[in-house]
Design a protein around this motif. Structure first.
Motif, PDB file in Angstrom:
ATOM      1  N   LEU A 142      25.816  43.502   2.651  1.00 32.18           N
ATOM      2  CA  LEU A 142      26.716  44.606   2.971  1.00 32.18           C
ATOM      3  C   LEU A 142      26.033  45.939   2.652  1.00 32.18           C
ATOM      4  CD1 LEU A 142      29.750  45.004   3.820  1.00 32.18           C
ATOM      5  CD2 LEU A 142      30.188  45.446   1.415  1.00 32.18           C
ATOM      6  N   ASN A 143      25.440  45.997   1.488  1.00 25.42           N
ATOM      7  CA  ASN A 143      24.769  47.216   1.060  1.00 25.42           C
ATOM      8  C   ASN A 143      23.614  47.567   1.992  1.00 25.42           C
ATOM      9  OD1 ASN A 143      25.262  49.020  -1.019  1.00 25.42           O
ATOM     10  ND2 ASN A 143      23.305  48.534  -1.965  1.00 25.42           N
ATOM     11  N   SER A 144      22.942  46.534   2.442  1.00 29.87           N
ATOM     12  CA  SER A 144      21.726  46.763   3.201  1.00 29.87           C
ATOM     13  C   SER A 144      21.980  47.219   4.629  1.00 29.87           C
ATOM     14  CB  SER A 144      20.881  45.504   3.197  1.00 29.87           C
ATOM     15  OG  SER A 144      20.537  45.226   1.870  1.00 29.87           O
ATOM     16  N   ARG A 145      23.204  47.029   5.099  1.00 26.01           N
ATOM     17  CA  ARG A 145      23.528  47.541   6.433  1.00 26.01           C
ATOM     18  C   ARG A 145      23.292  49.044   6.470  1.00 26.01           C
ATOM     19  NH1 ARG A 145      29.065  45.908   7.118  1.00 26.01           N
ATOM     20  NH2 ARG A 145      29.334  47.923   8.077  1.00 26.01           N
ATOM     21  N   PHE A 146      23.373  49.643   5.319  1.00 27.75           N
ATOM     22  CA  PHE A 146      23.250  51.092   5.260  1.00 27.75           C
ATOM     23  C   PHE A 146      21.860  51.543   4.845  1.00 27.75           C
ATOM     24  CE2 PHE A 146      27.596  49.850   4.457  1.00 27.75           C
ATOM     25  CZ  PHE A 146      28.152  50.362   5.596  1.00 27.75           C
ATOM     26  N   THR A 147      20.986  50.559   4.732  1.00 33.91           N
ATOM     27  CA  THR A 147      19.604  50.868   4.349  1.00 33.91           C
ATOM     28  C   THR A 147      19.033  51.981   5.210  1.00 33.91           C
ATOM     29  OG1 THR A 147      19.208  48.626   3.660  1.00 33.91           O
ATOM     30  CG2 THR A 147      17.274  49.920   4.179  1.00 33.91           C
ATOM     31  N   GLU A 148      19.131  51.786   6.506  1.00 37.45           N
ATOM     32  CA  GLU A 148      18.503  52.728   7.423  1.00 37.45           C
ATOM     33  C   GLU A 148      19.197  54.082   7.376  1.00 37.45           C
ATOM     34  OE1 GLU A 148      16.746  52.620  11.885  1.00 37.45           O
ATOM     35  OE2 GLU A 148      18.809  52.057  11.521  1.00 37.45           O
ATOM     36  N   ILE A 149      20.531  54.007   7.372  1.00 30.78           N
ATOM     37  CA  ILE A 149      21.309  55.247   7.331  1.00 30.78           C
ATOM     38  C   ILE A 149      20.878  56.093   6.134  1.00 30.78           C
ATOM     39  CG2 ILE A 149      23.593  56.197   6.860  1.00 30.78           C
ATOM     40  CD1 ILE A 149      24.811  54.071   8.534  1.00 30.78           C
ATOM     41  N   LEU A 150      20.766  55.434   4.988  1.00 30.25           N
ATOM     42  CA  LEU A 150      20.465  56.192   3.784  1.00 30.25           C
ATOM     43  C   LEU A 150      19.020  56.664   3.740  1.00 30.25           C
ATOM     44  CD1 LEU A 150      22.527  54.345   1.104  1.00 30.25           C
ATOM     45  CD2 LEU A 150      22.953  56.544   2.137  1.00 30.25           C
ATOM     46  N   ASP A 151      18.162  55.965   4.434  1.00 28.42           N
ATOM     47  CA  ASP A 151      16.768  56.405   4.455  1.00 28.42           C
ATOM     48  C   ASP A 151      16.612  57.567   5.431  1.00 28.42           C
ATOM     49  OD1 ASP A 151      14.147  56.380   3.658  1.00 28.42           O
ATOM     50  OD2 ASP A 151      13.543  55.091   5.301  1.00 28.42           O
ATOM     51  N   LYS A 152      17.233  57.407   6.606  1.00 32.62           N
ATOM     52  CA  LYS A 152      17.082  58.447   7.632  1.00 32.62           C
ATOM     53  C   LYS A 152      18.013  59.619   7.392  1.00 32.62           C
ATOM     54  CE  LYS A 152      17.777  56.960  11.630  1.00 32.62           C
ATOM     55  NZ  LYS A 152      18.024  56.165  12.814  1.00 32.62           N
ATOM     56  N   GLY A 153      19.117  59.350   6.728  1.00 37.29           N
ATOM     57  CA  GLY A 153      20.115  60.394   6.513  1.00 37.29           C
ATOM     58  C   GLY A 153      21.341  60.153   7.370  1.00 37.29           C
ATOM     59  N   LEU A 154      22.501  60.384   6.807  1.00 39.55           N
ATOM     60  CA  LEU A 154      23.735  60.259   7.577  1.00 39.55           C
ATOM     61  C   LEU A 154      23.813  61.403   8.569  1.00 39.55           C
ATOM     62  CD1 LEU A 154      26.449  59.409   4.945  1.00 39.55           C
ATOM     63  CD2 LEU A 154      26.077  58.224   7.092  1.00 39.55           C
ATOM     64  N   ASN A 155      24.118  61.061   9.810  1.00 36.61           N
ATOM     65  CA  ASN A 155      24.144  62.096  10.828  1.00 36.61           C
ATOM     66  C   ASN A 155      25.531  62.716  10.938  1.00 36.61           C
ATOM     67  OD1 ASN A 155      24.559  63.101  13.650  1.00 36.61           O
ATOM     68  ND2 ASN A 155      22.350  62.815  13.557  1.00 36.61           N
ATOM     69  N   VAL A 156      25.602  64.004  10.634  1.00 31.00           N
ATOM     70  CA  VAL A 156      26.889  64.702  10.671  1.00 31.00           C
ATOM     71  C   VAL A 156      26.814  65.848  11.670  1.00 31.00           C
ATOM     72  CG1 VAL A 156      28.593  65.964   9.310  1.00 31.00           C
ATOM     73  CG2 VAL A 156      27.251  64.151   8.232  1.00 31.00           C
ATOM     74  N   VAL A 157      27.763  65.863  12.619  1.00 33.59           N
ATOM     75  CA  VAL A 157      27.776  66.914  13.638  1.00 33.59           C
ATOM     76  C   VAL A 157      28.857  67.940  13.296  1.00 33.59           C
ATOM     77  CG1 VAL A 157      28.299  67.377  16.071  1.00 33.59           C
ATOM     78  CG2 VAL A 157      26.893  65.414  15.454  1.00 33.59           C
ATOM     79  N   ILE A 158      28.505  69.217  13.449  1.00 34.73           N
ATOM     80  CA  ILE A 158      29.514  70.270  13.307  1.00 34.73           C
ATOM     81  C   ILE A 158      29.980  70.613  14.718  1.00 34.73           C
ATOM     82  CG2 ILE A 158      30.004  72.579  12.436  1.00 34.73           C
ATOM     83  CD1 ILE A 158      27.476  72.303  10.668  1.00 34.73           C
ATOM     84  N   ALA A 159      31.240  70.309  15.029  1.00 31.29           N
ATOM     85  CA  ALA A 159      31.722  70.500  16.399  1.00 31.29           C
ATOM     86  C   ALA A 159      32.884  71.481  16.440  1.00 31.29           C
ATOM     87  CB  ALA A 159      32.160  69.155  16.971  1.00 31.29           C
ATOM     88  N   GLY A 160      33.037  72.103  17.584  1.00 31.55           N
ATOM     89  CA  GLY A 160      34.143  73.041  17.762  1.00 31.55           C
ATOM     90  C   GLY A 160      33.903  73.898  18.989  1.00 31.55           C
ATOM     91  N   LYS A 161      34.940  74.650  19.384  1.00 37.62           N
ATOM     92  CA  LYS A 161      34.739  75.510  20.562  1.00 37.62           C
ATOM     93  C   LYS A 161      33.794  76.666  20.213  1.00 37.62           C
ATOM     94  CE  LYS A 161      38.897  78.201  19.635  1.00 37.62           C
ATOM     95  NZ  LYS A 161      40.327  78.249  19.925  1.00 37.62           N
ATOM     96  N   VAL A 162      33.464  77.495  21.188  1.00 40.48           N
ATOM     97  CA  VAL A 162      32.495  78.567  20.939  1.00 40.48           C
ATOM     98  C   VAL A 162      33.017  79.545  19.890  1.00 40.48           C
ATOM     99  CG1 VAL A 162      31.309  78.537  23.179  1.00 40.48           C
ATOM    100  CG2 VAL A 162      33.355  79.952  22.868  1.00 40.48           C
ATOM    101  N   ASN A 163      32.069  80.076  19.135  1.00 42.15           N
ATOM    102  CA  ASN A 163      32.348  81.208  18.246  1.00 42.15           C
ATOM    103  C   ASN A 163      33.243  80.910  17.045  1.00 42.15           C
ATOM    104  OD1 ASN A 163      31.329  83.782  18.168  1.00 42.15           O
ATOM    105  ND2 ASN A 163      33.271  84.714  18.793  1.00 42.15           N
ATOM    106  N   VAL A 164      33.460  79.629  16.737  1.00 38.87           N
ATOM    107  CA  VAL A 164      34.336  79.339  15.587  1.00 38.87           C
ATOM    108  C   VAL A 164      33.602  79.494  14.259  1.00 38.87           C
ATOM    109  CG1 VAL A 164      35.934  77.793  16.796  1.00 38.87           C
ATOM    110  CG2 VAL A 164      33.878  76.844  15.733  1.00 38.87           C
TER     111      VAL A 164
END
Ligand SMILES: Nc1nc2c(ncn2[C@@H]2O[C@H](COP(=O)(O)OP(=O)(O)OP(=O)(O)O)[C@@H](O)[C@H]2O)c(=O)[nH]1
Ligand SMILES: [Mg+2]
Length: 452
Positions: A203-225
């Motif tokens: 279970l822990n290892s499923r996240f091996t790659e995520i934690l090595d590469k970094g969790l991908n977080v997107v900042i989303a929203g309409k223009v100019n926010v």
């Protein structure tokens, strides 16, 4: 080939305080005697000798030489570590001198390969040496250090011991009573306990790659926010252009940051307004939605100073299946009517009011990011397996489950159960490298750098 004496630079090639050259093999002692002034023939192991590297009586550099006598060395062979000044020309000269004295250049990972061959470490530990060196975050590095320390190896040893014990019990049954069935609640309990541990690791290892590469977080929203403003704040630098002109960011920008030693890949995207007409802007918006789709989590940003519109709702809907934080930015210039409108449209949602510009309530962003990792990280385990190990553990998991089933249902005789146990033990041996072939070893050690 394993009898050759090998040598290589173990520190990065460049200019710096110290460069360390490592020599390993039976000629080591002769080599350090030949190339240095003051290392006595009866060298005392693990003592640092301050001396000079000499070539035909000419001094090349000042150095510290430490000799390690086999088997008490990294490789298990005679080893010398020679520290010189780190200058590429000096390094080349000293290394050249060593190679002229009956040594050859080490292959990638050859020192660690020898350590493995000589029983100084098992394959899991050998792999972790390279993984530790290449870890991309503090967290991943500490997990890999757990592997190097032998945490997974110990577990495998214990499991192997249990299975061998079980095997012996069964073999006795086979010898004395043909066609006997095994019925032992203790045995099933023991296997279950091992299974629990393996499943936790997986279970822990499923996240091996995520934690090595970094969790991908997107900042989303309409223009100019204020997406790019937040992006820059997280990066602590002016990476994205910020302006009051809507549509400033036209393509996504991705950067890596570390929070509490954990890596995140933050993506700033183009504002996603439906009514744009330009083809570049349209492409930008397409990419924004693609980035959301591929992300691990989204920070969805609203604007407290402008009316909620269809774009806000569209983006909100596109992030439904994601780990999501909803923030209303520009709370410093908020319009009360708009805040009310936002609240009534997102009744079920927890919405945080922030101002990036005035640094209000920014903590919620960091708590969200930290929370993401805490959700996925299994705190009981202090090591992570790689893909090779993960696949073998999955196989082991399968064997153990079948084993429990066989014992429980009493449909298999002891002979068949014993065979299943042997298969499981073989998987453990593959994990630790007690059984291995050249192809597997080549695959592992060729990824190392030279000098390790
Ligand atoms: N008053 C106020 N203005 C803000 C705040 N955050 C950002 N701004 C301003 O809002 C404008 C837009 O900011 P950006 O960060 O460029 O917004 P964006 O969402 O990246 O915009 P696009 O790239 O055009 O989609 C800039 O003039 C910022 O200075 C805030 O908290 N309060
Ligand atoms: Mg922007």
């Amino acid at each position: 080939m394993d009898d050759d004496t090998i040598a290589a630079l173990s520190t990065p090639l460049g200019r710096g305080g110290i460069a360390l050259i490592r020599v390993s093999g039976q000629n080591t002692l002769d080599i350090i005697n030949n190339i240095s002034e003051k290392v006595p023939k009866k060298v005392i192991p693990k003592r640092a000798y301050h001396t000079f590297i000499v070539d035909k009586l000419k001094r090349i550099d000042e150095c510290i030489i430490t000799f390690y006598k086999e088997p008490n060395s990294y490789t298990g062979e005679n080893v010398a570590e020679i520290s010189i000044h780190s200058n590429p020309f000096i390094i080349e000269e000293v290394l050249g001198l060593i190679l002229k004295n009956n040594a050859r250049g080490a292959l990638p990972g050859e020192f660690t390969y020898r350590a493995f061959k000589n029983g100084k470490m098992d394959l899991i530990q050998a792999e972790s040496v390279n993984e530790l060196i290449n870890a991309n975050s503090k967290y991943y590095a500490s997990m890999k250090f757990g592997n190097l320390e032998g945490k997974l190896s110990e577990l495998m040893k214990k499991l192997r011991g249990n299975l061998i014990g079980l095997g012996i019990k069964i073999e006795t049954i086979i010898e004395f009573e043909e066609d006997q069935f095994l019925d032992d609640i203790d045995i099933i309990y023991e296997i279950r306990e091992s299974l629990k541990i393996i499943e936790k690791i997986l279970l822990n290892s499923r996240f091996t790659e995520i934690l090595d590469k970094g969790l991908n977080v997107v900042i989303a929203g309409k223009v100019n926010v204020g997406k790019s403003s937040l992006f820059n704040l997280l990066l602590m630098e002016d990476r994205s252009i910020i302006s009051h002109i809507p549509g400033t960011t036209r393509d996504f920008i991705k950067e890596k940051i570390h929070i509490n030693g954990l890596p995140f890949e933050i993506t700033d995207v183009a504002g996603m307004d439906k009514e744009v007409t330009g083809s570049i802007e349209k492409e930008g918006i397409k990419r924004s939605y693609e980035k959301i789709k591929k992300s691990d989590a989204v920070i969805f940003m609203l604007d407290a100073s402008r009316e909620l519109n269809e774009t806000d709702l569209n983006i909100f809907n596109s992030t439904k299946c994601k780990e999501r934080l909803v923030v209303v930015n520009k709370i410093d210039i908020a319009n009360k009517k708009i805040l009310k409108q936002i609240r009534s449209n997102f009744m079920k949602e927890k919405i945080y009011e922030i101002s990036v510009k005035k640094n209000i309530n920014i903590d919620v962003i960091f708590s969200f990011l930290n929370g993401l990792v805490n959700n996925i990280k299994n705190r009981d385990i202090d090591f992570i397996v790689n893909y090779r190990q993960m696949n073998l553990l999955k196989r082991l998991d399968g064997y153990l489950k079948t084993l429990i089933n066989m014992i429980k249902t009493k449909k298999s005789n002891a002979e068949i159960i014993a065979e299943e146990i042997r298969s499981a033990i073989k998987v453990i041996a593959e994990l630790t490298g007690d059984i291995s072939n050249d192809e597997i070893l080549n695959g592992i050690f060729s990824k190392f750098c030279i000098g390790k």
